[in-house]
Motif scaffolding. Structure first.
Motif, short mmCIF file in Angstrom:
data_model
loop_
_atom_site.label_atom_id
_atom_site.label_comp_id
_atom_site.label_asym_id
_atom_site.label_seq_id
_atom_site.Cartn_x
_atom_site.Cartn_y
_atom_site.Cartn_z
N VAL A 79 1.35 -1.40 0.11
CA VAL A 79 0.38 0.00 0.03
C VAL A 79 1.07 1.35 -0.37
O VAL A 79 0.27 2.21 -0.25
N ASP A 80 2.17 1.09 1.01
CA ASP A 80 3.05 2.22 1.04
C ASP A 80 3.43 2.75 -0.73
O ASP A 80 3.80 3.55 -0.66
N LEU A 104 3.05 1.87 -3.26
CA LEU A 104 1.27 1.94 -3.94
C LEU A 104 0.78 3.51 -4.12
O LEU A 104 1.16 4.41 -5.09
N GLN A 105 0.28 3.94 -2.89
CA GLN A 105 0.37 5.18 -3.10
C GLN A 105 1.55 6.15 -3.29
O GLN A 105 1.28 7.53 -3.42
N LEU A 106 2.91 6.11 -2.81
CA LEU A 106 4.29 7.12 -2.97
C LEU A 106 4.21 7.26 -4.84
O LEU A 106 4.54 7.98 -5.35
N LEU A 151 1.90 6.48 -7.28
CA LEU A 151 0.09 7.75 -7.76
C LEU A 151 0.74 8.84 -7.58
O LEU A 151 0.58 9.54 -8.02
N ASN A 152 1.53 9.30 -6.03
CA ASN A 152 1.89 11.09 -5.90
C ASN A 152 2.68 11.43 -6.89
O ASN A 152 2.16 12.57 -7.11
N THR A 153 3.54 10.48 -6.51
CA THR A 153 4.90 11.01 -8.01
C THR A 153 4.24 10.62 -9.03
O THR A 153 4.82 12.11 -9.65
N TYR A 194 1.73 11.64 -9.61
CA TYR A 194 1.04 13.00 -9.96
C TYR A 194 1.39 14.97 -10.19
O TYR A 194 1.03 15.05 -11.07
N SER A 198 3.31 12.08 4.62
CA SER A 198 3.60 11.49 2.67
C SER A 198 2.55 12.63 2.16
O SER A 198 2.89 12.58 1.11
N LYS A 199 1.72 13.33 2.71
CA LYS A 199 1.44 13.70 2.12
C LYS A 199 1.77 15.36 1.47
O LYS A 199 1.14 16.29 0.45
#
Ligand SMILES: [Zn+2]
Length: 168
Positions: A33-34, A36-38, A40-42, A44, A131-132
């Motif tokens: 999860v972490d 994947l979140q990183l 997608l954020n990157t 974006y 992370s945000k």
């Protein structure tokens, strides 16, 4: 999703390299999860903002390695334990021992990279921020060059592979 990546060859190249890294460090059917979140954020930030893309790539690599469990020691010298102080002007990072070294111990270590106060602060921020807020900072050009060199060597050390972005 991320349509803008298709309109800019540099953005696309960075996104491709980042995708390759993600592919290399993850395994099918294992939750990440972490990561994947990183990821997608990157993507974006690359697609939707004009943020310096080299800085984004540095932040991504350091944070990815941290998620994977590679957390360097940055609060005190890895050899003798002397604490690192905020007022210090430069810092020495040992690639071999994965952490900072004091002025004395760094002399015996050939794998040390010298980091400015700004670069070192950026490193601490990337490793510890929410992370945000990961991409919510800027860094002067000369410090970015230093951070890029650090990232390149640090990634090679831990992932045993070079991830170069083709630039046009
Ligand atoms: Zn020391």
């Amino acid at each position: 999703m991320f349509y803008n990546l298709r309109e800019d060859i540099d953005k696309l190249n960075y996104a491709t390299t980042i995708s390759k890294m993600i592919y290399d460090v993850t395994e099918e059917n294992i939750p990440a999860v972490d990561i994947l979140q990183l990821f997608l954020n990157t993507l974006y930030v690359i697609a939707e903002t004009d943020k310096n893309i080299e800085l984004v790539f540095c932040v991504f690599r350091i944070r990815l390695l941290a998620i994977l469990g590679f957390l360097p020691q940055i609060s005190k010298c890895v050899s003798c334990g002397e604490p690192m102080l905020e007022e210090m002007e430069e810092f020495y990072f040992s690639i071999k021992d994965d952490g900072v070294k004091c002025k004395v111990c760094q002399k015996l270590d050939k794998s040390v990279i010298k980091l400015s106060k700004t670069t070192f602060s950026a490193l601490i921020y990337i490793l510890s921020c929410d992370s945000k807020k990961l991409f919510s900072f800027e860094i002067p050009k000369e410090d970015l060059q230093e951070l890029e060199l650090f990232c390149k060597i640090y990634t090679l050390q831990h992932l045993e592979k070079e991830y170069e972005v083709v630039k046009f």
